[in-house]
Design an enzyme around this catalytic site. Structure first.
Site, PDB file in Angstrom:
ATOM      1  N   ASN A 114       0.839  -1.196   0.000  1.00 58.50           N
ATOM      2  CA  ASN A 114       0.000   0.000   0.000  1.00 58.50           C
ATOM      3  C   ASN A 114       0.875   1.248   0.000  1.00 58.50           C
ATOM      4  O   ASN A 114       1.977   1.256   0.539  1.00 58.50           O
ATOM      5  CB  ASN A 114      -0.954   0.000   1.203  1.00 58.50           C
ATOM      6  N   ARG A 115       0.367   2.267  -0.651  1.00 66.54           N
ATOM      7  CA  ARG A 115       0.984   3.594  -0.612  1.00 66.54           C
ATOM      8  C   ARG A 115      -0.124   4.630  -0.358  1.00 66.54           C
ATOM      9  O   ARG A 115      -0.238   5.643  -1.055  1.00 66.54           O
ATOM     10  CB  ARG A 115       1.756   3.878  -1.895  1.00 66.54           C
ATOM     11  N   PHE A 118      -1.468   8.200   4.472  1.00 64.43           N
ATOM     12  CA  PHE A 118      -2.201   8.832   5.575  1.00 64.43           C
ATOM     13  C   PHE A 118      -3.470   9.543   5.081  1.00 64.43           C
ATOM     14  O   PHE A 118      -3.785  10.660   5.508  1.00 64.43           O
ATOM     15  CB  PHE A 118      -1.322   9.834   6.326  1.00 64.43           C
ATOM     16  N   SER A 189       5.926   5.145   8.521  1.00 58.04           N
ATOM     17  CA  SER A 189       5.255   4.862   7.253  1.00 58.04           C
ATOM     18  C   SER A 189       6.185   5.257   6.114  1.00 58.04           C
ATOM     19  O   SER A 189       6.774   6.338   6.131  1.00 58.04           O
ATOM     20  CB  SER A 189       3.946   5.650   7.140  1.00 58.04           C
ATOM     21  N   ASN A 191       5.174   5.988   3.191  1.00 55.13           N
ATOM     22  CA  ASN A 191       4.332   6.616   2.166  1.00 55.13           C
ATOM     23  C   ASN A 191       4.116   8.107   2.342  1.00 55.13           C
ATOM     24  O   ASN A 191       3.345   8.712   1.624  1.00 55.13           O
ATOM     25  CB  ASN A 191       2.980   5.895   2.122  1.00 55.13           C
ATOM     26  N   THR A 192       4.786   8.718   3.329  1.00 55.82           N
ATOM     27  CA  THR A 192       4.794  10.168   3.492  1.00 55.82           C
ATOM     28  C   THR A 192       6.237  10.613   3.339  1.00 55.82           C
ATOM     29  O   THR A 192       7.124  10.140   4.061  1.00 55.82           O
ATOM     30  CB  THR A 192       4.250  10.580   4.873  1.00 55.82           C
ATOM     31  N   LYS A 231       6.183   3.796  16.895  1.00 49.77           N
ATOM     32  CA  LYS A 231       6.128   2.732  15.894  1.00 49.77           C
ATOM     33  C   LYS A 231       7.276   2.898  14.915  1.00 49.77           C
ATOM     34  O   LYS A 231       7.432   3.958  14.312  1.00 49.77           O
ATOM     35  CB  LYS A 231       4.791   2.737  15.148  1.00 49.77           C
ATOM     36  N   ASN A 260       6.432  -1.515  11.271  1.00 53.20           N
ATOM     37  CA  ASN A 260       5.585  -1.055  10.174  1.00 53.20           C
ATOM     38  C   ASN A 260       5.871  -1.905   8.924  1.00 53.20           C
ATOM     39  O   ASN A 260       6.507  -2.958   9.015  1.00 53.20           O
ATOM     40  CB  ASN A 260       5.854   0.436   9.925  1.00 53.20           C
ATOM     41  N   THR A 261       5.432  -1.435   7.770  1.00 52.31           N
ATOM     42  CA  THR A 261       5.653  -2.142   6.505  1.00 52.31           C
ATOM     43  C   THR A 261       7.097  -1.956   6.029  1.00 52.31           C
ATOM     44  O   THR A 261       7.816  -1.065   6.481  1.00 52.31           O
ATOM     45  CB  THR A 261       4.688  -1.628   5.435  1.00 52.31           C
TER      46      THR A 261
END
Length: 357
Positions: A114-115, A118, A189, A191-192, A231, A260-261
């Site tokens: 996933n991307r 947030f 994350s 993705n940010t 996290k 996390n991922t």
């Protein structure tokens, strides 16, 4: 046990676009909570109480953040038998996240990429949803059994420069504090843009110092201390893990969630969607997560709260997290592949495991 087998629902959900299936599931959980429909996914909660960071968890299996970003389905998720549920990540302002498509299944590897970025409705909407749930920390509703613990996960807006990220975290901490049993600070994350830079020494020191200062103010204001968890990512070497462990101790952070991922694609090379950008979760992150947990436990010693997450698709996988050094576990991708029965399976496996001294 669930009255409607997940094995019948999964082909229908997997026939949909992954994000559409996710949205429909959250919708069903939100609308069905407190109605007869809830029995379709309801599990009796396995009792396996654990004292962790001053909290009493009814059992050691939790839901990881990311499934319910806007805290819409807390009550429905609470019916699945979790000992604790974490919702978010929430940011101060609403934001759409990254362009679609942004979620991809890799069924052969029991994994997701996933991307999302947030995507959420913002802090005000998030807090309203938490207030409307039965499980927020201020509700204290009487009932049978032990109260499920609620974690609220906070992040920063994509448009906020990384130099001002602390402002976003402090805003979110103040907003969620009255309703949380614990607050998770998400700096991992992928993705940010630049978010993982906050795991570096100087940036992490500054962020944690600011958060602990605000926590002390809020504890005095609300007459209770809400623990902070950090996290972290699986893509860290042993030196980086040691530095983070030192920072956790130095600043008095109450716990850590690992992990996390991952950005690694080593375990999914050649599979459809394997080269999509974003964080990889599910079975392929299991060993990297366990490695970080082992390193954290060695660095932090006994007694420091560690929640293990990443690649739990069976009771045996949950037990491996405990054996690596975690005190409790969280699941997310496993829930998508295995369904609500995984919660019960994992909780029963852990109940049979002797506690660490």
């Amino acid at each position: 046990m669930a009255l409607l087998p997940y094995g019948l629902a999964r082909p229908l959900l997997f026939g949909l676009d992954p994000e559409a299936a996710h949205d429909r599931t959250i919708d069903m959980l939100a609308r069905g909570a407190g109605t007869p429909l809830q029995w379709a996914w309801c599990n009796g909660r396995v009792s396996d109480p654990l004292e962790l960071a001053g909290l009493r968890l009814p059992n050691r299996v939790g839901l990881a953040a990311g499934l319910d970003k806007n805290a819409r389905a807390i009550d429905g998720l609470g019916a699945m038998g979790f000992g604790f549920v974490e919702v978010g990540t929430v940011t101060p302002l609403a934001q759409p996240g990254n362009p679609r498509p942004r979620m991809f299944r890799l069924p052969a590897a029991e994994a997701l990429i996933n991307r999302m970025g947030f995507n959420n409705d913002g802090l005000d909407a998030f807090v309203r949803n938490v207030q409307n749930s039965r499980f927020h920390s201020a509700s204290r509703l009487p009932g049978k059994g032990e109260r499920m613990i609620l974690g609220l996960n906070i992040g920063k807006n994509a448009a906020t420069p990384i130099e001002r990220a602390t402002d976003d975290y402090l805003t979110c901490l103040a907003g969620v504090y009255p309703w949380a049993d614990y607050v998770t600070v998400n700096i991992s994350s992928p993705n940010t843009r630049n978010l993982r830079d906050l795991q570096s020494d100087a940036a992490l020191d500054a962020l944690l110092a600011a958060l602990k200062g605000r926590q002390a103010e809020l504890a005095q204001q609300h007459a209770r201390r809400v623990p902070l968890f950090l996290k972290i990512a699986p893509d860290l070497d042993e030196t980086q893990v040691q530095a983070i462990a030192d920072a956790l101790r130095r600043h008095g952070i109450e716990g850590v969630i690992a992990t996390n991922t991952t950005l690694s694609r080593d375990a999914v090379q050649g599979l459809p969607h394997a080269q999509e950008a974003g964080g990889l979760s599910g079975a392929p992150v299991r060993e990297a997560s366990n490695r970080v947990i082992r390193q954290l436990r060695a660095a932090l010693g006994p007694g420091f709260p560690i929640i293990g997450v990443g690649g739990i698709l069976s009771g045996a996988d949950a037990l491996a997290k405990i054996e690596a050094g975690a005190d409790a576990v969280q699941i997310y991708t496993g829930l998508i592949y295995k369904g609500p029965a995984l919660v019960d399976e994992a909780a029963r496996a852990l109940r049979q495991h002797p506690r660490q001294a």
